[in-house]
Design a protein around this motif. Structure first.
Motif, PDB file in Angstrom:
ATOM      1  N   ALA A  86       0.831  -1.206   0.000  1.00 37.90           N
ATOM      2  CA  ALA A  86       0.000   0.000   0.000  1.00 37.90           C
ATOM      3  C   ALA A  86       0.865   1.255   0.000  1.00 37.90           C
ATOM      4  N   ALA A  87       1.899   1.273   0.825  1.00 30.78           N
ATOM      5  CA  ALA A  87       2.771   2.447   0.901  1.00 30.78           C
ATOM      6  C   ALA A  87       3.502   2.683  -0.416  1.00 30.78           C
ATOM      7  N   LEU A 140      -6.365  -8.719   0.798  1.00 30.15           N
ATOM      8  CA  LEU A 140      -7.453  -8.081   0.048  1.00 30.15           C
ATOM      9  C   LEU A 140      -7.387  -6.567   0.174  1.00 30.15           C
ATOM     10  N   TRP A 141      -7.139  -6.084   1.382  1.00 33.58           N
ATOM     11  CA  TRP A 141      -7.028  -4.642   1.599  1.00 33.58           C
ATOM     12  C   TRP A 141      -5.875  -4.066   0.774  1.00 33.58           C
ATOM     13  N   ALA A 142      -4.738  -4.754   0.770  1.00 29.00           N
ATOM     14  CA  ALA A 142      -3.580  -4.278   0.013  1.00 29.00           C
ATOM     15  C   ALA A 142      -3.878  -4.246  -1.481  1.00 29.00           C
ATOM     16  N   LEU A 143      -4.508  -5.282  -1.992  1.00 28.12           N
ATOM     17  CA  LEU A 143      -4.850  -5.314  -3.416  1.00 28.12           C
ATOM     18  C   LEU A 143      -5.756  -4.137  -3.772  1.00 28.12           C
ATOM     19  N   ASP A 144      -6.707  -3.833  -2.921  1.00 22.85           N
ATOM     20  CA  ASP A 144      -7.594  -2.696  -3.164  1.00 22.85           C
ATOM     21  C   ASP A 144      -6.815  -1.391  -3.164  1.00 22.85           C
ATOM     22  N   GLN A 145      -5.884  -1.239  -2.234  1.00 20.49           N
ATOM     23  CA  GLN A 145      -5.074  -0.025  -2.169  1.00 20.49           C
ATOM     24  C   GLN A 145      -4.203   0.135  -3.413  1.00 20.49           C
ATOM     25  N   ALA A 155      -7.497  -3.239 -14.565  1.00 19.94           N
ATOM     26  CA  ALA A 155      -6.429  -4.120 -15.036  1.00 19.94           C
ATOM     27  C   ALA A 155      -5.646  -4.697 -13.863  1.00 19.94           C
ATOM     28  N   THR A 156      -5.390  -3.883 -12.848  1.00 19.61           N
ATOM     29  CA  THR A 156      -4.663  -4.370 -11.673  1.00 19.61           C
ATOM     30  C   THR A 156      -5.477  -5.413 -10.928  1.00 19.61           C
ATOM     31  N   ALA A 157      -6.771  -5.146 -10.745  1.00 21.73           N
ATOM     32  CA  ALA A 157      -7.622  -6.124 -10.071  1.00 21.73           C
ATOM     33  C   ALA A 157      -7.693  -7.420 -10.863  1.00 21.73           C
ATOM     34  N   ALA A 158      -7.774  -7.321 -12.180  1.00 26.34           N
ATOM     35  CA  ALA A 158      -7.844  -8.513 -13.019  1.00 26.34           C
ATOM     36  C   ALA A 158      -6.540  -9.297 -12.979  1.00 26.34           C
ATOM     37  N   GLN A 159      -5.419  -8.585 -12.887  1.00 22.88           N
ATOM     38  CA  GLN A 159      -4.118  -9.244 -12.830  1.00 22.88           C
ATOM     39  C   GLN A 159      -4.004 -10.151 -11.611  1.00 22.88           C
ATOM     40  N   PHE A 160      -4.632  -9.736 -10.510  1.00 24.34           N
ATOM     41  CA  PHE A 160      -4.545 -10.500  -9.265  1.00 24.34           C
ATOM     42  C   PHE A 160      -5.911 -11.072  -8.877  1.00 24.34           C
ATOM     43  N   GLN A 161      -6.688 -11.450  -9.873  1.00 25.18           N
ATOM     44  CA  GLN A 161      -8.026 -11.968  -9.595  1.00 25.18           C
ATOM     45  C   GLN A 161      -7.973 -13.292  -8.834  1.00 25.18           C
ATOM     46  N   PRO A 203      -9.192  -6.856  10.326  1.00 24.86           N
ATOM     47  CA  PRO A 203      -8.624  -7.075   8.997  1.00 24.86           C
ATOM     48  C   PRO A 203      -9.537  -7.871   8.070  1.00 24.86           C
ATOM     49  N   LEU A 204     -10.263  -8.850   8.618  1.00 23.56           N
ATOM     50  CA  LEU A 204     -11.175  -9.618   7.773  1.00 23.56           C
ATOM     51  C   LEU A 204     -12.331  -8.743   7.285  1.00 23.56           C
ATOM     52  N   LEU A 205     -12.839  -7.871   8.151  1.00 26.88           N
ATOM     53  CA  LEU A 205     -13.889  -6.951   7.721  1.00 26.88           C
ATOM     54  C   LEU A 205     -13.358  -5.981   6.678  1.00 26.88           C
ATOM     55  N   ALA A 206     -12.172  -5.421   6.931  1.00 26.40           N
ATOM     56  CA  ALA A 206     -11.572  -4.509   5.957  1.00 26.40           C
ATOM     57  C   ALA A 206     -11.329  -5.220   4.627  1.00 26.40           C
ATOM     58  N   GLY A 207     -10.924  -6.483   4.713  1.00 28.23           N
ATOM     59  CA  GLY A 207     -10.672  -7.247   3.500  1.00 28.23           C
ATOM     60  C   GLY A 207     -11.937  -7.508   2.702  1.00 28.23           C
ATOM     61  N   LEU A 208     -13.016  -7.845   3.385  1.00 30.05           N
ATOM     62  CA  LEU A 208     -14.274  -8.098   2.687  1.00 30.05           C
ATOM     63  C   LEU A 208     -14.823  -6.815   2.058  1.00 30.05           C
ATOM     64  N   ARG A 209     -14.688  -5.703   2.750  1.00 32.23           N
ATOM     65  CA  ARG A 209     -15.114  -4.435   2.163  1.00 32.23           C
ATOM     66  C   ARG A 209     -14.246  -4.090   0.950  1.00 32.23           C
ATOM     67  N   ALA A 210     -12.957  -4.357   1.053  1.00 27.27           N
ATOM     68  CA  ALA A 210     -12.069  -4.138  -0.083  1.00 27.27           C
ATOM     69  C   ALA A 210     -12.442  -5.044  -1.243  1.00 27.27           C
ATOM     70  N   SER A 211     -12.781  -6.292  -0.928  1.00 28.95           N
ATOM     71  CA  SER A 211     -13.177  -7.244  -1.957  1.00 28.95           C
ATOM     72  C   SER A 211     -14.411  -6.751  -2.708  1.00 28.95           C
ATOM     73  N   ALA A 212     -15.382  -6.204  -1.982  1.00 26.52           N
ATOM     74  CA  ALA A 212     -16.590  -5.677  -2.634  1.00 26.52           C
ATOM     75  C   ALA A 212     -16.232  -4.571  -3.612  1.00 26.52           C
ATOM     76  N   ARG A 213     -15.307  -3.700  -3.203  1.00 22.27           N
ATOM     77  CA  ARG A 213     -14.891  -2.618  -4.105  1.00 22.27           C
ATOM     78  C   ARG A 213     -14.178  -3.166  -5.336  1.00 22.27           C
ATOM     79  N   LEU A 214     -13.359  -4.178  -5.133  1.00 28.16           N
ATOM     80  CA  LEU A 214     -12.614  -4.754  -6.254  1.00 28.16           C
ATOM     81  C   LEU A 214     -13.543  -5.456  -7.237  1.00 28.16           C
ATOM     82  N   TYR A 215     -14.518  -6.189  -6.727  1.00 34.90           N
ATOM     83  CA  TYR A 215     -15.470  -6.837  -7.629  1.00 34.90           C
ATOM     84  C   TYR A 215     -16.316  -5.808  -8.373  1.00 34.90           C
ATOM     85  N   ALA A 216     -16.573  -4.674  -7.708  1.00 31.90           N
ATOM     86  CA  ALA A 216     -17.294  -3.601  -8.400  1.00 31.90           C
ATOM     87  C   ALA A 216     -16.440  -3.047  -9.537  1.00 31.90           C
TER      88      ALA A 216
END
Length: 231
Positions: A86-87, A140-145, A155-161, A203-216
């Motif tokens: 993320a950083a 999941l959170w890192a991938l979203d960031q 493209a980034t989300a698809a690369q790490f689908q 972290p699991l909640l943050a990850g699931l919220r990140a996952s929702a954004r990524l699928y969107a």
């Protein structure tokens, strides 16, 4: 007055001096110049600059990040990798951030989760510590960031689908698709836990919220709806 800092790392074991002590740009200076340094013009600029240098020097070319300098920290923790990705993404070092995501994808278990830590250069743990559930959430959170910071989030989300789908599946299993809280698991304190801690649930909640954004971002309604309903 010239400042001096020594960054002796497990990956390179070299000393970095302040740029004012050198003649001409160094490799580290060129790397920093390829991105941005948050806090420029503030009292925290040097701290941020050296923090970025720490991440750069502790990173292997394949995206493996050592936890710190010295033998006792010569391991790689998924949560450390997540924060580093993320950083790096937010400071303009997208390539390095994606390399870290690639490492996380390469060591991810068949169930989508992660071990507590990994040996440098290998995909197995150094001891018998139990798996830690927070790793999937942090990945999941890192991938979203990283995706949000990229020029092409889709493209980034698809690369790490694969990483996205497996970690989401693990997180959903932990909460039974949103019907309960996750079971107790060791967290960043690295201790056995009999009760659920915030270090696992958050972290699991943050990850699931990140996952929702990524699928969107991927415009995948099949999985997006399932994640949104459970988070």
């Amino acid at each position: 007055m010239s400042h001096h800092v020594e960054l002796v790392t497990t990956s390179a074991w070299r000393i970095t001096t302040d740029f004012s002590d050198t003649v001409g740009p160094t490799a580290d200076q060129r790397w920093l110049s390829s991105g941005t340094i948050p806090g420029v013009g503030t009292p925290w600029a040097d701290m941020v600059r050296y923090a970025l240098l720490d991440l750069h020097q502790l990173s292997e070319p394949v995206g493996l990040l050592a936890a710190g300098a010295g033998e006792n920290w010569g391991f790689s923790w998924p949560r450390d990798n997540a924060f580093a990705a993320a950083a790096l993404a937010k400071t303009g070092h997208a390539h390095e951030a994606e390399q870290i995501l690639g490492f996380l994808a390469s060591v991810q278990g068949d169930d989508g989760g992660f071990q507590a830590r990994y040996l440098l250069g290998r995909d197995d743990p150094p001891d018998r510590r139990s798996q830690q559930a927070d790793g999937a959430g942090w990945a999941l959170w890192a991938l979203d960031q990283v995706a949000a910071s990229s020029s092409d989030p889709r493209a980034t989300a698809a690369q790490f689908q694969g990483l996205l789908e497996s970690a989401t599946g693990f997180a959903l299993d932990q909460v039974s698709d949103g019907s309960r809280l996750p079971p107790a698991s060791s967290d960043y304190w690295e201790q056995r836990e009999a009760n659920l801690t915030l270090g696992t649930a958050a972290p699991l909640l943050a990850g699931l919220r990140a996952s929702a954004r990524l699928y969107a971002v991927l415009d995948d309604p099949r999985c997006r709806g399932a994640v949104q309903s459970s988070s």
